[in-house]
Structure formats: C-alpha cells, structure tokens
Design a protein around this motif. Structure first.
Motif, PDB file in Angstrom:
ATOM      1  N   VAL A 186     -16.088 -58.541  37.322  1.00 10.90           N
ATOM      2  CA  VAL A 186     -15.541 -59.872  37.096  1.00 10.90           C
ATOM      3  C   VAL A 186     -14.446 -59.751  36.049  1.00 10.90           C
ATOM      4  O   VAL A 186     -14.698 -59.330  34.913  1.00 10.90           O
ATOM      5  CB  VAL A 186     -16.634 -60.853  36.610  1.00 10.90           C
ATOM      6  CG1 VAL A 186     -16.054 -62.247  36.443  1.00 10.90           C
ATOM      7  CG2 VAL A 186     -17.828 -60.859  37.554  1.00 10.90           C
ATOM      8  N   TYR A 187     -13.217 -60.120  36.451  1.00 10.26           N
ATOM      9  CA  TYR A 187     -12.065 -59.962  35.554  1.00 10.26           C
ATOM     10  C   TYR A 187     -10.935 -60.861  36.018  1.00 10.26           C
ATOM     11  O   TYR A 187     -10.741 -60.989  37.223  1.00 10.26           O
ATOM     12  CB  TYR A 187     -11.600 -58.497  35.577  1.00 10.26           C
ATOM     13  CG  TYR A 187     -10.434 -58.209  34.663  1.00 10.26           C
ATOM     14  CD1 TYR A 187     -10.636 -57.964  33.315  1.00 10.26           C
ATOM     15  CD2 TYR A 187      -9.140 -58.201  35.153  1.00 10.26           C
ATOM     16  CE1 TYR A 187      -9.565 -57.696  32.476  1.00 10.26           C
ATOM     17  CE2 TYR A 187      -8.057 -57.941  34.321  1.00 10.26           C
ATOM     18  CZ  TYR A 187      -8.287 -57.685  32.980  1.00 10.26           C
ATOM     19  OH  TYR A 187      -7.238 -57.440  32.139  1.00 10.26           O
TER      20      TYR A 187
ATOM     21  N   ASN B 230     -22.942 -70.169  32.359  1.00  8.56           N
ATOM     22  CA  ASN B 230     -23.969 -70.177  31.325  1.00  8.56           C
ATOM     23  C   ASN B 230     -23.512 -69.393  30.096  1.00  8.56           C
ATOM     24  O   ASN B 230     -23.728 -69.798  28.955  1.00  8.56           O
ATOM     25  CB  ASN B 230     -25.268 -69.600  31.900  1.00  8.56           C
ATOM     26  CG  ASN B 230     -26.484 -70.070  31.158  1.00  8.56           C
ATOM     27  OD1 ASN B 230     -26.574 -71.221  30.751  1.00  8.56           O
ATOM     28  ND2 ASN B 230     -27.439 -69.178  30.998  1.00  8.56           N
ATOM     29  N   TRP B 231     -22.861 -68.251  30.338  1.00 10.78           N
ATOM     30  CA  TRP B 231     -22.334 -67.435  29.242  1.00 10.78           C
ATOM     31  C   TRP B 231     -21.264 -68.207  28.470  1.00 10.78           C
ATOM     32  O   TRP B 231     -21.269 -68.228  27.246  1.00 10.78           O
ATOM     33  CB  TRP B 231     -21.762 -66.135  29.812  1.00 10.78           C
ATOM     34  CG  TRP B 231     -21.362 -65.150  28.764  1.00 10.78           C
ATOM     35  CD1 TRP B 231     -22.168 -64.287  28.095  1.00 10.78           C
ATOM     36  CD2 TRP B 231     -20.043 -64.939  28.246  1.00 10.78           C
ATOM     37  NE1 TRP B 231     -21.428 -63.548  27.200  1.00 10.78           N
ATOM     38  CE2 TRP B 231     -20.135 -63.924  27.269  1.00 10.78           C
ATOM     39  CE3 TRP B 231     -18.805 -65.509  28.512  1.00 10.78           C
ATOM     40  CZ2 TRP B 231     -19.019 -63.474  26.563  1.00 10.78           C
ATOM     41  CZ3 TRP B 231     -17.696 -65.062  27.813  1.00 10.78           C
ATOM     42  CH2 TRP B 231     -17.813 -64.055  26.847  1.00 10.78           C
ATOM     43  N   LYS B 232     -20.376 -68.874  29.192  1.00 12.41           N
ATOM     44  CA  LYS B 232     -19.329 -69.704  28.578  1.00 12.41           C
ATOM     45  C   LYS B 232     -19.960 -70.776  27.693  1.00 12.41           C
ATOM     46  O   LYS B 232     -19.583 -70.936  26.536  1.00 12.41           O
ATOM     47  CB  LYS B 232     -18.473 -70.338  29.672  1.00 12.41           C
ATOM     48  CG  LYS B 232     -17.495 -71.409  29.201  1.00 12.41           C
ATOM     49  CD  LYS B 232     -16.793 -72.047  30.411  1.00 12.41           C
ATOM     50  CE  LYS B 232     -16.040 -73.294  30.081  1.00 12.41           C
ATOM     51  NZ  LYS B 232     -14.908 -73.150  29.201  1.00 12.41           N
ATOM     52  N   ALA B 233     -20.956 -71.483  28.244  1.00 12.51           N
ATOM     53  CA  ALA B 233     -21.634 -72.538  27.473  1.00 12.51           C
ATOM     54  C   ALA B 233     -22.321 -71.956  26.242  1.00 12.51           C
ATOM     55  O   ALA B 233     -22.306 -72.565  25.172  1.00 12.51           O
ATOM     56  CB  ALA B 233     -22.643 -73.265  28.362  1.00 12.51           C
TER      57      ALA B 233
ATOM     58  N   VAL C 218     -13.752 -70.330  26.230  1.00 21.66           N
ATOM     59  CA  VAL C 218     -13.843 -69.300  27.256  1.00 21.66           C
ATOM     60  C   VAL C 218     -13.265 -69.870  28.544  1.00 21.66           C
ATOM     61  O   VAL C 218     -13.634 -70.963  28.972  1.00 21.66           O
ATOM     62  CB  VAL C 218     -15.309 -68.861  27.472  1.00 21.66           C
ATOM     63  CG1 VAL C 218     -15.400 -67.837  28.595  1.00 21.66           C
ATOM     64  CG2 VAL C 218     -15.900 -68.313  26.181  1.00 21.66           C
ATOM     65  N   ASN C 219     -12.351 -69.119  29.140  1.00 21.93           N
ATOM     66  CA  ASN C 219     -11.741 -69.533  30.401  1.00 21.93           C
ATOM     67  C   ASN C 219     -12.213 -68.582  31.501  1.00 21.93           C
ATOM     68  O   ASN C 219     -11.888 -67.394  31.484  1.00 21.93           O
ATOM     69  CB  ASN C 219     -10.214 -69.506  30.301  1.00 21.93           C
ATOM     70  CG  ASN C 219      -9.546 -69.963  31.578  1.00 21.93           C
ATOM     71  OD1 ASN C 219     -10.182 -70.213  32.595  1.00 21.93           O
ATOM     72  ND2 ASN C 219      -8.230 -70.078  31.533  1.00 21.93           N
ATOM     73  N   ILE C 220     -12.995 -69.137  32.443  1.00 25.31           N
ATOM     74  CA  ILE C 220     -13.492 -68.345  33.563  1.00 25.31           C
ATOM     75  C   ILE C 220     -12.791 -68.734  34.870  1.00 25.31           C
ATOM     76  O   ILE C 220     -13.103 -68.180  35.923  1.00 25.31           O
ATOM     77  CB  ILE C 220     -15.020 -68.476  33.713  1.00 25.31           C
ATOM     78  CG1 ILE C 220     -15.428 -69.935  33.905  1.00 25.31           C
ATOM     79  CG2 ILE C 220     -15.726 -67.865  32.514  1.00 25.31           C
ATOM     80  CD1 ILE C 220     -16.910 -70.149  34.163  1.00 25.31           C
TER      81      ILE C 220
END
Length: 142
Positions: free
Chosen positions: A106-107, A40-43, A90-92
């Motif tokens: 988260v890293y 959601n943060w990426k979007a 953003v790459n998760i």
C-alpha cells in the motif's frame, strides 16, 4: 391442477431468488478490508489512539529500526507523549493497493504532524483470522 402448478412455479422462483441472494452475499473484498485497516490506522494516529493503530500491526511485524510490533508500538507511544504526532493528518486517498500472492503493498500513505511530513509504504499480510495487518513499513521523508 392449475393452482398446484402455479404454486409450484412460484415456490421454485422464490427458492431461486433466495439461493441467488445467499450466494451473492459475500463478505468484503481484500481491498475493502485493507482500506478498513488504513482508515482505522488513520483514526488512531490522528486521535492518538494506540489501540486502533496497534490492531493493524501483525505480531510478525519486523523493521530494521523498531525491531518488532512491541518496538513500533513503543515508538508510537513515545511519539504521542512527546508531541511529535500533534496535529497529525494522514492522507490515504491516493494510496494504491497491490495484492500479489497473499501479500499487499500500500503506497503512498502521506502523513504530516509536528515532526514534519513522511510518506509511508505498508507491506501487509492476510492472517489466519482473515484480517490484513502490517508486517513491515518503509517511511520516507522524515
């Protein structure tokens, strides 16, 4: 008598299956919930949707530069308006989630945009509503 026994056994089997399914139907794991917040943060970052980004930030958020949640949201709005986050990606995919004693780290979350690139570490907490939200971030490489 035989029909009654078969019917009783059939009902017992059906009840066992139904109750087994009921106990197996658990909600998403903490890791799945955290991945949902990251997605959601990426979007939100890539789509310049501050509401999506804000939904993953705790009211307990603290940061040495932005202060609290309102400070971070204000900084992000300004960055969107000034174009610093134009063409953000953003790459998760490589983010490792470590959960210990009710907190998660988260890293690395990698981000690139008009400003350049950065690597982000999220510190998250599971809140009373069962959702994980960021209570802190560390940004490297800006």
């Amino acid at each position: 008598m035989r029909k009654a026994m078969i019917l009783t056994m059939s009902l017992a089997i059906v009840m066992a299956l139904v109750s087994g399914c009921a106990t197996a139907a658990k909600g998403p794991s903490d890791e799945e919930l955290i991945k949902g917040v990251l997605g959601n943060w990426k979007a939100g970052i890539e789509g310049k949707d501050i509401a999506k980004v804000e939904s993953g930030i705790s009211s307990e958020f603290k940061h040495y530069e932005w202060g609290d949640k309102a400070g971070l949201v204000g900084f992000l709005k300004q960055s969107f308006d000034q174009g610093d986050l134009n063409n953000a990606k953003v790459n998760i995919d490589n983010a490792k989630i470590t959960i210990e004693k009710g907190t998660a780290t988260v890293y690395p979350v990698e981000m690139s945009a008009s400003f350049g690139s950065a690597t982000i570490e999220f510190n998250m907490k599971k809140e009373a509503d069962g959702q994980w939200r960021a209570v802190g971030v560390t940004v490297e490489g800006v």
